[in-house]
Structures are given as C-alpha cells and as structure tokens.
Design an enzyme around this catalytic site. Sequence first.
Site, mmCIF file in Angstrom:
data_model
loop_
_atom_site.group_PDB
_atom_site.id
_atom_site.type_symbol
_atom_site.label_atom_id
_atom_site.label_comp_id
_atom_site.label_asym_id
_atom_site.label_seq_id
_atom_site.Cartn_x
_atom_site.Cartn_y
_atom_site.Cartn_z
ATOM 1 N N ARG A 153 21.796 -40.525 91.149
ATOM 2 C CA ARG A 153 20.961 -39.428 90.670
ATOM 3 C C ARG A 153 21.607 -38.528 89.634
ATOM 4 N NH1 ARG A 153 17.249 -36.220 94.545
ATOM 5 N NH2 ARG A 153 19.122 -35.626 95.672
ATOM 6 N N ASP A 154 22.874 -38.760 89.281
ATOM 7 C CA ASP A 154 23.451 -37.903 88.255
ATOM 8 C C ASP A 154 24.448 -38.674 87.390
ATOM 9 O OD1 ASP A 154 23.680 -35.602 86.833
ATOM 10 O OD2 ASP A 154 25.105 -34.642 88.195
ATOM 11 N N ILE A 155 24.000 -39.832 86.898
ATOM 12 C CA ILE A 155 24.841 -40.626 86.007
ATOM 13 C C ILE A 155 24.850 -39.973 84.636
ATOM 14 C CG2 ILE A 155 24.949 -42.847 84.762
ATOM 15 C CD1 ILE A 155 25.836 -43.103 87.600
ATOM 16 N N THR A 191 20.757 -33.966 85.571
ATOM 17 C CA THR A 191 21.182 -33.409 84.301
ATOM 18 C C THR A 191 20.137 -33.637 83.240
ATOM 19 O OG1 THR A 191 23.458 -33.748 84.926
ATOM 20 C CG2 THR A 191 23.011 -33.349 82.607
#
Length: 758
Positions: A566-568, A606
């Site tokens: 969920r936050d690559i 992000t």
Amino acid sequence: MGIRFLKFIIIILLQLFFSSFLYGTDIITSSQNLSDGRTLVSSDGSFELGFFSPGNSGKSRYLGIWYKNIPVQNVVWVANRCNPINDSSGVLMINNTGNLVLLNQSGSVIWASNSKKEAQNPEVQLLDSGNLVLQDRIDGNPATPLWQSFDYPTDSWLPGMKFGWDLSTGLNRRLSAWNSPDDPCPGDLTYGIELYNLPDLVMRKGSRKYFRTGNWKGGVANQFFTPNSIANEQEIYLIYHTKSKSVITRLVLNQTTGGARRIIWNEEARTWTVYSQFPSDDCDNYGTCGAYGNCVNTEIPPCQCLKGFKQKSQELNSVDWSQGCVRNNPLDCQKGDGFKKFGGLKLPDAEHSWVNESMDLDDCRDKCLENCSCTAYTILDIKEDRGCVIWFADLIDLKLFPPAAQDLYIRMSVADSDHEETKSNNKLKAALIIAAAILVVVSVVVITYYIRRSNRSIEEREIDRSNARQNEDLELPFFEFVFKNEVALIAKLQHRNLVKLLGCCIQGEEKMLIYEYMPNKSLDYFIFDDTRRNLLDWSRRFHIICGIARGLLYLHQDSRLRIIHRDIKASNVLLDNEMNPKISDFGLARTFGEQSDGKTNRVVGTYGYMAPEYAINGQFSIKSDVFSFGILLLEIISGKRNRGFYHLSDNINLIGHAWRLWKEGHPLELIDSFGKESCTLSEVLRCIHIGLLCVQQHSKDRPSMSSVVVMLSSETELVQPKEPSFLSNEKFPEINPLFTKPESSSTNEHSFSVLEPR
Ligand SMILES: *[C@@H]1O[C@H](CO)[C@@H](O)[C@H](O)[C@H]1NC(C)=O
Ligand SMILES: *[C@@H]1O[C@H](CO)[C@@H](O)[C@H](O)[C@H]1NC(C)=O
C-alpha cells in the site's frame, strides 16, 4: 508532339544529371571501372561503395560498403578483408570472364567474385539495401544475380540479407568479426546457423562454442523490424525487414566486446543505440552450469541442478560446475524409465539430436523410451503442435528462459518422473479416481465420528494454547499499537529484496524500528538528484527494477502472509552497499490471505503513487500495488517524480507525459539524462511498456506482479497498454476531500506523513 517529346527528353536528362550530381552512379558496366577516390552510390543515397582505410591502418586500402547518410563511416561489408592494397592504385572492374575483380597497380588480382556462370552483358550495381550485385542484363533487364555481396557477409547482418544456408550449393552465410577496428581480416569470433538435425544458432570463439540462441527461429516482431525464419529442402535461413525505410539497423559481431549487438541509428542524437546484445549475462556463456545444471540469472550462485538431480562435484558448495549434475536416482532402461516435464527452459544443445516432422508427442515419447541413450524429447513445432525432437546426450546449456513456451521432457527414473496421462493408462486413472472418491467418503465419516467424540478435549487444549500465546505476547512488552502492525508483519518476512527487521525499541515517547543498515539510503536519494543520478547507469537501474518486482511478488504471492504493501514509492526502496533494492516501510501493509482485495475508509498512502480506485473509493488490492510499481518504474526511467512533474507545454503529470510520448511513437524521449548511450534500448522500451501496463486505469487490466517478473526477464510480445488514469493534474485536484479528512483516531504519524512525497 515533337516539342513534348523534346521536353520529356530534357527532363529525363536533367534528372539523370542531378541524380548523378547528387549521388554519382550506382552501376558499373563492363566498359567502366571504379578507381580509388571514386565511389558508387545506391540510387536513394543509402549506401556507398568505395575504397577506405579503417582506423589506424595507415595506407592500407580496402574496398567496402558503408552508410552514405551517416556521419561516421560505418563499414558494413569488405571485399579484400585480409588483403589490403598499400597505395591508392586499386581499381574495381568486370573482367573478360564476367567476374568482378579488384586489381592493384601491377594489375594482379587482389580479390575476385568467382562467379561460375558466364555473363553476356554483365554489370555491377549497388542496391539501396546495401547489396552489391553482379548481374547479366538481358534485353535491358537485370537477370538473377551471378554474385552478390549479401551472400558473403562480413561482420554485419543487414535488413533483407539472408542469414543461413543455401543447401543446394552449400553456401553458408554467417558473420565473422573484424580482428580489430583497424583490421577487417576475420578474428576468431563467428556467428551462424549450425545444421544439426535440429538447427542451432551458435556463436563460436575459434572452434569453441561460446553462445547459443537456443531457438534458431526465435525473435518476435517489434516496432522497428519483423524477423522471419525459412526452412525447406533448399534453404534454411533467417531474415528480417525494417518496418519503415527510416529505420537504420544492423546486427554486428564485435571481437573486442566478444559478442553481437543489434544497433539502431538514432537520427536525433546522431548516434547508434544498442537495441539488444548477447551474450548478455553469465548464464548466456555456453554450458556454464554443466550437464543438467540450470543457470538462473537472478540467483546467487546462478547454477542450480534441475529437480531430481544433484551436483556431481562431491565438495559441499563447490563452485566448480563444469561437471554439472547427476541424477538422484539412476536410470534403469531395462526395467523402464519415465519422464519429467520442465517448462521455461532454453532448449539444450542440439548437436546430438534427432528430428521427425510428423510424429505427435505420444509417439515421440515412445520413440525416446525405446532407445536407452535417449535423454529427452519435446515437440518440434509448437505453433503446429506437431513433430518430435529427441536428444541423445547429456543435456547441456540449460538456462531459465521464460520466453520459452516449450516444455522439455527429461528422462528420469520411475521414482522421479511425472505421473503421465497417456492413452494406455487413462482407464487405470479412471479406476483410481473412483477408488479415491470412495476412500474420501469413508474417511470423512470416520473422522467426523472421532472429532465429535473428542470435541471436549480439543476445547481444553485450545484454552491451553491461547494461554501460551498470551505468554508469548508478554515477552514483547514494548510494542505499542502503532508499531505493532509493521513489527508483526515484517518480522515474518524474509526475502532478498525486503529489508530485514533486526529489532525495535521504545524509550519514552520515542519509538524506533531497527532495520539492517542500508549504506546507500533510498532510491529517491539517487534518481531525483542531479549529480547522484549519474551513479546509477541503466544496468543498475534495471537490476533495481527487477529486484523491486521480485520483492513485491514475494509479498503478494509467495510469502506465508500474502501482503499488500500500500505504500510503494521511491523513498521506501532502500539500497544496500551493492545497490540491491530492499522494500521497506510496512506501516500501511495489510495481509489478505485468500481474499485479494479490500476496502478502507481511511485512505493512506502517497499522493502520486496511488491507484485511482484506491484514492477515490478506498479500494485496495494487489493491483493497487502494481499501479504504484508502474509509477515507480516510470520514475526510475525518467528520473522525474510523477507528482511535481510538469511538462512545459501543458499541465500533465509524468504518466500523462509517458503516455503521450508512447502514443506519438517516441517513447525513448522519456529516458533520464543518465545516458541513453549506456542503456540497452530493448530493455528500456520494455520497461516503459510494462510501466504503462501497470498504470492502466482499470485494475483488472493491470498485470499481476508474477506476470511483471516474467515480462521483465523475457522477450515475449506484450499487449498494448490502454489509457492510464490521471492524465492531467487537474483531474486529480490537490484538495481532495479524502485527504483533508483522514480518520484521526489512530493516526500514525509515520504513515500519514506520507501524503506528501518525502
Ligand atoms: C567493437 O567494440 C569496440 C569497443 O566497444 C568499439 O570501439 C568498436 O567500434 C566496435 N566495432 C564495431 C564494428 O562495432
Ligand atoms: C539409439 O540412438 C542412437 C543415436 O541415434 C543410435 O546410434 C543407436 O543405434 C540407437 N539405439 C537403438 C537400440 O536403437
């Protein structure tokens, strides 16, 4: 009428005058010759034939063909390769037997075309393809060539040139490298089709096999050229044609680099760019891992024994793979052997092979079983699903090669072989299925009975276990809630491309996770920095891209927990001292088990990396990670942040920019200033293509990480991407209600800060 005719003649004369003024002429007849200093130019001005002195070869003069419209002289063919003329007295002419000859000052023959056929009205013409042909002009028309330079290639394979065999004359058109840039005489590096029962495309250094392509017919169409393979009674060859006249490309063999490169002329940059090259990695070196050893480029060490085999060298962890691997269980041809199917392998060296074009796979298997020295079989023509290839020696030069759509069936002891479905044992199989079904029903009944009986005791045991678990938890008293997710997750993950958690500590308000030390900080530290970006050349970047993809694949599919990150993003990819990428920051990660998507009211992540369905509806899935990966990929190639990227002319973000370049047909303009020279064009193009596939609007269109990993390491043709989302920054306004009202209760400053790119 008379005046019209005159006008016509004048126009023709003017055209002739101007074309010869511009380009000279493209033909020498038997009454003409070509002396040093003059040249022959093909009619459209693409190629030029004349005398030249390569590099630092001094006065040595060679007769050759080069590109007319490329500033640096690039010689694609040489006549007198090992026999230079030492002054400028060389003359090319057609002699009285109708052959093309090169003479020196004293009139001795330096080189000749040696055509056997007599010609009545011979002439020699330089064609627009770069082919120099000697032909007989009969009734004003050129007849079939008596001789042509395309039949005697030097180090370059040009579009339209046959590469391979004319079986009726025994002519083998293969490449041989120049000895050095100063000396066109053949070095010891050669590349050509070798005629075993199954033809093979082989590069040799001297007599030693050096590299095999594996599938001589290989090669798929791309945006520059279309390859083709021809095999019949008379001829076996490969050929390719460019998709448009403006594409200037060739395959060139190079003694200095020890390999072949496909290069394409970049008119804008006025340089050659490398489209592909081989050998391209250690696994390409012929037979690196010995018999039955499988070379896997991404593993360390790359050599692995095939399943059912063990390393022959007895020393533990031996690095000597020349002896390769041996079977765990020996074959027994008398009692009977079986076969095991292996997919995704480059087909082994075909020197000792046998081919039949009409057999089907079952016959092929029987044929192999019949002969005790048969080691493997496969289908000859996968498109037609027909024919049989059999190997008679230890299998050498195997490589994990995802584009290979062909299965290889290797002979194994019965214990190691697959349970096969042949016609003969189908009945047996049916009987077994019925028996198994009965067995299952009986066991279910019996087990249910016992479970009922022992239910009470299980409940008691369950209580014991949960007590034990609570005790375990008590051993980690310093875990506060906000950190627990990450700690609990990451502690269970082990992969080369994931950061390792060493521990954690809490002192007062300070909470800290301790990761393994990453001396090179994170990816964003390099790719977005004007000076540091130069430290990452293309091969490093490609290595990083592949590493991130494998790390994500592990999270999505192979780890015990199955996780959506969920936050690559670039700042969450750390780099170790060898620039290996490690995915970090599992603060937002979710496990998903069998169910591969979810919905949340609290959108965290992000800005600039979030998939549309997640940003707008809070729907997350492995495909929203794929989206972020796609953005990251485009950022690595372009050196620009998706967010904060503004193209001068209009308000589009990086995806929009990439998409537009793609649509307009010049995707390579996306490449960062890190150097178009250093990169392998085909790899970059592939990565851009994959990046665009990952950021497609609809999550169902995006590939899974496992297909991404395969696409990255193969050369199969990819589907065309559909339009991505968020083409314009305006479509995704900065003031998004979802971002201004985050659920505040359990706000983790760590994860929410990421609404702004760091
Ligand atoms: C072979 O490679 C060397 C070194 O990269 C280069 O200088 C040379 O021009 C190449 N030769 C050809 C024919 O491409
Ligand atoms: C097995 O095949 C090899 C290679 O074609 C051949 O030399 C040999 O005679 C064959 N053996 C039998 C028993 O057919």
